[in-house]
Design a protein around this motif. Structure first.
Motif, PDB file in Angstrom:
ATOM      1  N   LYS A 233      22.389  76.593  57.060  1.00  0.00           N
ATOM      2  CA  LYS A 233      20.954  76.927  57.061  1.00  0.00           C
ATOM      3  C   LYS A 233      20.496  77.315  55.665  1.00  0.00           C
ATOM      4  O   LYS A 233      19.441  76.872  55.207  1.00  0.00           O
ATOM      5  CB  LYS A 233      20.638  78.036  58.050  1.00  0.00           C
TER       6      LYS A 233
ATOM      7  N   ASP B 173      21.050  62.208  61.808  1.00  0.00           N
ATOM      8  CA  ASP B 173      20.496  62.911  62.964  1.00  0.00           C
ATOM      9  C   ASP B 173      19.717  64.115  62.484  1.00  0.00           C
ATOM     10  O   ASP B 173      20.287  65.191  62.278  1.00  0.00           O
ATOM     11  CB  ASP B 173      21.606  63.343  63.926  1.00  0.00           C
TER      12      ASP B 173
ATOM     13  N   ALA C  76      27.368  77.853  60.387  1.00  0.00           N
ATOM     14  CA  ALA C  76      25.965  77.537  60.640  1.00  0.00           C
ATOM     15  C   ALA C  76      25.028  78.290  59.687  1.00  0.00           C
ATOM     16  O   ALA C  76      24.098  77.686  59.135  1.00  0.00           O
ATOM     17  CB  ALA C  76      25.610  77.809  62.099  1.00  0.00           C
TER      18      ALA C  76
ATOM     19  N   LEU D 273      22.045  64.963  58.119  1.00  0.00           N
ATOM     20  CA  LEU D 273      20.638  65.068  58.518  1.00  0.00           C
ATOM     21  C   LEU D 273      19.959  63.702  58.576  1.00  0.00           C
ATOM     22  O   LEU D 273      19.113  63.459  59.441  1.00  0.00           O
ATOM     23  CB  LEU D 273      19.871  65.982  57.558  1.00  0.00           C
TER      24      LEU D 273
ATOM     25  N   ARG E 237      17.904  66.009  64.009  1.00  0.00           N
ATOM     26  CA  ARG E 237      17.848  67.074  65.006  1.00  0.00           C
ATOM     27  C   ARG E 237      19.175  67.819  65.141  1.00  0.00           C
ATOM     28  O   ARG E 237      19.308  68.696  65.989  1.00  0.00           O
ATOM     29  CB  ARG E 237      17.454  66.495  66.357  1.00  0.00           C
ATOM     30  N   ALA E 238      20.152  67.471  64.331  1.00  0.00           N
ATOM     31  CA  ALA E 238      21.461  68.123  64.412  1.00  0.00           C
ATOM     32  C   ALA E 238      21.309  69.623  64.163  1.00  0.00           C
ATOM     33  O   ALA E 238      20.566  70.044  63.269  1.00  0.00           O
ATOM     34  CB  ALA E 238      22.422  67.517  63.391  1.00  0.00           C
ATOM     35  N   SER E 239      21.994  70.407  64.951  1.00  0.00           N
ATOM     36  CA  SER E 239      21.946  71.864  64.766  1.00  0.00           C
ATOM     37  C   SER E 239      22.744  72.240  63.528  1.00  0.00           C
ATOM     38  O   SER E 239      23.607  71.486  63.059  1.00  0.00           O
ATOM     39  CB  SER E 239      22.529  72.565  65.994  1.00  0.00           C
ATOM     40  N   TYR E 240      22.453  73.439  63.015  1.00  0.00           N
ATOM     41  CA  TYR E 240      23.211  73.914  61.853  1.00  0.00           C
ATOM     42  C   TYR E 240      24.692  74.025  62.193  1.00  0.00           C
ATOM     43  O   TYR E 240      25.545  73.735  61.357  1.00  0.00           O
ATOM     44  CB  TYR E 240      22.661  75.254  61.363  1.00  0.00           C
ATOM     45  N   GLY E 241      25.000  74.391  63.424  1.00  0.00           N
ATOM     46  CA  GLY E 241      26.401  74.480  63.858  1.00  0.00           C
ATOM     47  C   GLY E 241      27.078  73.123  63.865  1.00  0.00           C
ATOM     48  O   GLY E 241      28.217  72.980  63.417  1.00  0.00           O
ATOM     49  N   ALA E 242      26.376  72.102  64.370  1.00  0.00           N
ATOM     50  CA  ALA E 242      26.937  70.752  64.407  1.00  0.00           C
ATOM     51  C   ALA E 242      27.136  70.208  62.996  1.00  0.00           C
ATOM     52  O   ALA E 242      28.154  69.575  62.702  1.00  0.00           O
ATOM     53  CB  ALA E 242      26.028  69.825  65.210  1.00  0.00           C
TER      54      ALA E 242
END
Length: 157
Positions: free
Chosen positions: A38, A18, A34, A15, A20-25
């Motif tokens: 979360k 990045d 993911a 985090l 803005r990284a998605s939970y999946g990424a």
């Protein structure tokens, strides 16, 4: 002090690199699903470990290429809260710290030019709690890190 496990530390590092990284990424990097990421991020936010998500901007890319550190020497009865209230009104001040040593506070300042910096320094110097200032201009940054501190190192080591 909050104790973090290795997965929490890994998630925080992702985090910080990045926001803005998605939970999946994030999950792909730390070997979690993911939904599991979360839940962990939600817990980290609830515990106050993660306090928000922000954008980091390269100051030079928006025309703020003059960088300086300004030491504030304050009048005797000045509190950190008083300093914080006033210096946060200057967008050029990106960080402010209470410090040890001769100075009372240290400001990290970005400006668009030397003239811009001089104007801001003059305004800060005119604050009623400021007795004097001392500035150091940055010629070039050698190292900038934005990462979570290691928690496996003893605090008093």
């Amino acid at each position: 002090m909050t104790t973090l496990d290795a997965l929490d530390e890994q998630i925080i590092r992702v985090l910080m690199a990045d926001g803005r990284a998605s939970y999946g990424a994030i999950g792909a990097k730390v070997s979690l699903s993911a939904p599991a990421v979360k839940r962990r991020v939600d817990r980290l936010r609830a515990r106050g470990v993660v306090t928000g998500f922000t954008v980091r901007v390269e100051p030079a890319e928006i025309g703020w290429s003059t960088e300086a550190y300004v030491e504030l020497f304050c009048n005797q009865r000045t509190t950190g809260a008083q300093i914080a209230r006033r210096v946060q009104t200057y967008p050029e001040v990106v960080e402010a710290f209470m410090v040890t040593g001769d100075a009372d506070a240290l400001l990290h300042v970005f400006a668009g030019s030397m003239q811009h910096f001089e104007r801001v320094l003059t305004e800060i110097s005119a604050e009623p709690f400021v007795a004097r200032t001392r500035s150091v201009l940055v010629l070039s940054p050698l190292l900038r890190r934005v990462q979570a501190p290691r928690t496996d190192v003893a605090a008093d080591a």
